[in-house]
Design an enzyme around this catalytic site. Structure first.
Site, PDB file in Angstrom:
ATOM      1  N   SER A 560       0.849  -1.185   0.000  1.00  0.00           N
ATOM      2  CA  SER A 560       0.000   0.000   0.000  1.00  0.00           C
ATOM      3  C   SER A 560       0.891   1.244   0.000  1.00  0.00           C
ATOM      4  O   SER A 560       1.665   1.439  -0.935  1.00  0.00           O
ATOM      5  CB  SER A 560      -0.941  -0.033   1.213  1.00  0.00           C
ATOM      6  OG  SER A 560      -1.926   0.955   1.109  1.00  0.00           O
ATOM      7  N   HIS A 673      -7.461  -5.290  -1.267  1.00  0.00           N
ATOM      8  CA  HIS A 673      -6.316  -4.618  -0.649  1.00  0.00           C
ATOM      9  C   HIS A 673      -5.879  -5.317   0.634  1.00  0.00           C
ATOM     10  O   HIS A 673      -4.801  -5.037   1.153  1.00  0.00           O
ATOM     11  CB  HIS A 673      -6.691  -3.163  -0.357  1.00  0.00           C
ATOM     12  CG  HIS A 673      -5.527  -2.246  -0.175  1.00  0.00           C
ATOM     13  ND1 HIS A 673      -4.612  -1.974  -1.176  1.00  0.00           N
ATOM     14  CD2 HIS A 673      -5.108  -1.529   0.898  1.00  0.00           C
ATOM     15  CE1 HIS A 673      -3.709  -1.133  -0.740  1.00  0.00           C
ATOM     16  NE2 HIS A 673      -3.975  -0.851   0.521  1.00  0.00           N
TER      17      HIS A 673
END
Length: 710
Positions: A560, A673
């Site tokens: 991320s 994610h």
């Protein structure tokens, strides 16, 4: 028959010699043997704790959750209370005789079935479904008198149209999406159904004649979602949070607090701040509302530290910030890959019995502990140590606290604390003892260093088992995401497996990290990446001074925001022999246009891409891709809507292939994610294998053809 004997487990005694064998390094596939404890709920009288036990079903490649109970004195090992494989959210009745929980039944003929609220008596009997609502039920909350349960559900939109006769001439049902909102999809949740809203309902906590299910009653309605239902002490009202703006991304205000009569009626706003509100709790006398929130400053900041507020429950009262002078994060946590998957957490705000103080978790310098905060703003430590308190609950009189605590060497276990924190905590579970008793888990070494401008940065060094300082080791720099998050004293499997494979692992909290104060977290506004990169390089330099790292065998990885910085690093230095960028962003303009959340306010950037194109270009890693010499692996979840692959890994991969640079992209179908934290178990294992496989190839020169062009 009591609950402890109903599902009694059989244990086989092992000879003492079995425990005397040498411990082994951890492996990537030990994930299949991990057990997670979650959402500890202590009974009202403080005698026992219900919690969610999570394990991996390797054959079915899934997580399974079951509710266990354990005496608060730890005198008996935890025993299973429920028999489902997707049971969660245990909540005690006020008298402690019944436990409500949420169960998702197993699919039938391949069709999933909605979650429902179940009840189970602590005396005897099997769990029974209390609800049968078509869209499912969640978040059960008992009324103070134990007669009613409030919960969240979504109205069945089909029922609203039941009076309409189907059009027999209409053969085609359109699947076309008409998008009118800037935020129209969410990572993990997919595309937003703007006609479906979560509302508060109630149901009697008892069955009718012949065991008939009680009727459910919808308390709130409308075009906005409600969350966090909390009863008033007298049971006449329900308080909850809601963001009642059709297009909330234009405002800086998030969730606000509302109330409605528990029997149904008009909704009234109770509290609001210029920012978002998190957890809420009502004082024992019902006169004061406490809530956590992130209050915005003017001008708008990149990061707003969490605080604790109180206000009268009467409409129009002005909230008071109790933690204005406390420069750390209220109701925050640490970054790791082993928080319990699929089971929720638990915690929030706990009022003292006398209504003079509250207990809440805060983060300070890479730790997360409980604080007691009085109405005067006085703050006392209730727990302390190099650890992360992940979840907690209190007995009805506040005399005992059940906590879930993780450390750098323990995924998480339950501990009992007294009300003042003066007595030592009592550990009542050892959920991974059978496995961890056989493993050699190194303890990280904390270090602090001065960055380029003198700013103090905290970091950790994790060394391989049987480390020998006279040798030279390869090193991997790990970078956390967020960017407003923090590494610290919590268990991270990825780090331990890298160390087990012979790597020294270094992880730090550069500027922009949480748990070091408001200014430290906000200083990267409109300059990310930037000086945080310099903090990371200064950390590498500091570790190299110790003499046991081979500077020619350095690796770097992160996910991320850590993936963003990895992309940035390889475009600004060639000191690393290999890099792995995970779930990243390469082009900030594309991120502004396509991420699941919006940046309409000048938090991360000073404006929109066309308003300041140079800022977006200068801060985008793809701008510097021609400089990349480091072999780069890109890891992507194909269902990631937070950092969509097309805006990160795909761009870096295509550009590096054009430049004839060594690169590979590893894609994980159906993963969001959350791949590294709660992705499918086999995907998590394969992810670890690919990361270390890439570093083995370039740092250890291990022969492999896996990443050759085919």
């Amino acid at each position: 028959m009591n609950k402890y004997s109903r599902f009694a487990l059989a244990f086989v005694a092992l000879p003492a010699a079995a425990f005397a064998q040498a411990r082994r390094p951890i492996t990537e596939t030990d994930l299949f043997r991990f057990v997670w404890a979650s959402d500890p709920q202590i009974s009202p009288n403080g005698s026992q704790v219900a919690f969610v036990r999570v394990n991996v079903n390797e054959d079915k490649d899934r997580y399974e959750t079951q509710i266990f109970v354990v005496p608060a004195d730890g005198s008996v090992s935890p025993k299973p209370l429920t028999s489902g494989r997707n049971d969660r959210s245990p909540r005690w009745s006020p008298d402690g005789k019944v436990l409500a929980f949420v169960r998702t039944p197993e699919p039938v003929d391949g069709k999933s079935r909605p979650s429902q609220i179940y009840l189970i008596s602590m005396d005897a009997g099997e769990a029974r479904a209390l609800t049968d609502v078509s869209k499912g039920a969640s978040n059960p909350v008992w009324s103070p008198d134990g007669r009613t349960i409030a919960f969240l559900s979504t109205p069945d939109s089909a029922k609203a149209d039941s009076s309409r006769k189907p059009d027999s001439t209409k053969r085609h049902v359109s699947d076309v999406k008409v998008i009118t909102r800037a935020q129209y999809r969410w990572n993990g949740a997919g595309y937003t159904d703007v006609t479906s809203h979560s509302h508060i309902w109630t149901v009697a906590a008892s069955f009718g004649a012949g065991g008939a299910l009680p009727a459910v009653k919808q308390i709130t309605s409308g075009e906005f979602d409600e969350d966090e239902p909390v009863w008033s002490p007298d049971g006449t009202r329900l308080y909850f949070t809601s963001n009642r703006r059709l297009e909330p991304y234009y405002a800086t205000t998030g969730n606000e607090v509302y109330t409605a009569p528990s029997a149904g009626g008009a909704t009234t706003k109770v509290a609001s701040i210029d920012g978002g509100i998190g957890s809420i709790a009502i004082s024992p006398d019902g006169k004061t509302l406490a809530f956590t929130g992130n209050e915005n400053a003017k001008p708008v900041r990149f990061y707003d530290e969490g605080d604790l507020f109180v206000t009268d429950v009467s409409a129009g009262s002005k909230p008071k910030n109790l933690t204005t002078t406390y420069d750390y994060d209220v109701e925050s946590g640490l970054s790791g890959d082993q928080h319990p998957p699929r089971a929720g957490a638990g915690g929030g705000i706990i009022w003292s019995k006398d209504g003079r103080s509250m207990i809440v978790v805060t983060t300070e310098n890479g730790t997360a502990n409980l604080k007691r905060i009085s109405l005067t703003g006085k703050i006392d430590s209730l727990t302390a140590g190099k650890q992360e308190v992940i979840a907690y609950s209190a007995s009805s009189d506040g005399s005992k606290l059940a906590t879930l605590i993780s450390t750098a060497t323990n995924i998480g276990d339950l501990f009992i604390f007294g009300p003042t924190g003066t007595a030592p905590p009592r550990q009542i579970t050892h959920v991974n003892e059978a496995l961890f008793g056989t493993l050699d888990i190194p303890v990280p070494e904390e270090f602090w260093y001065d960055s380029f401008d003198g700013k103090r940065i905290e970091g950790w060094i994790l060394k391989p088992p049987h480390f020998d300082a006279s040798k030279k080791y390869p090193m991997i720099l790990e970078i956390h995401g967020g960017p407003n998050s923090a590494y610290g004293y919590t268990f991270t499997h990825e780090f331990d497996w890298m160390a087990a494979k012979g790597y020294v692992v270094v992880y730090t909290n550069p500027r922009g990290s949480t748990s070091y104060g408001q200014d430290f977290g906000n200083i990267i506004q409109h300059n990310y990446p930037g000086d945080d990169y310099k903090d990371l390089m200064a950390g590498v330099d500091e570790v190299l001074k110790r003499g046991y790292i081979d500077p020619a065998r350095l690796g770097v990885t992160g996910g991320s925001g850590g993936g963003v910085l990895t992309n940035w690093i390889v475009g600004h230095t060639n000191r690393f022999a290999a890099a792995v960028s995970q779930r990243s962003i390469a082009d900030w303009s594309g991120f502004w246009y396509s991420a699941d959340f919006t940046l309409f306010n000048p938090t991360w950037f000073s404006g929109a891409p066309w308003e300041n194109p140079k800022q977006f270009t200068d801060l985008s890693p793809i701008t510097y891709v021609a400089n990349v010499q480091t072999p780069l692996m890109l890891i992507e979840g194909e269902s990631d809507m937070r950092t969509p692959p097309a805006l990160g890994g795909e761009q870096m991969f295509r550009a590096l292939k054009y430049l004839h640079k060594p690169t590979v992209m590893v894609r994980f179908p159906d993963e969001t994610h959350e791949l590294s934290r709660s992705g499918k178990p086999w995907h998590r294992v394969e992810r670890l294998r690919h990361i270390v496989g890439w570093f083995d190839k370039y740092l250890e020169k291990v022969p492999t053809t896996v990443y050759d062009v085919q």
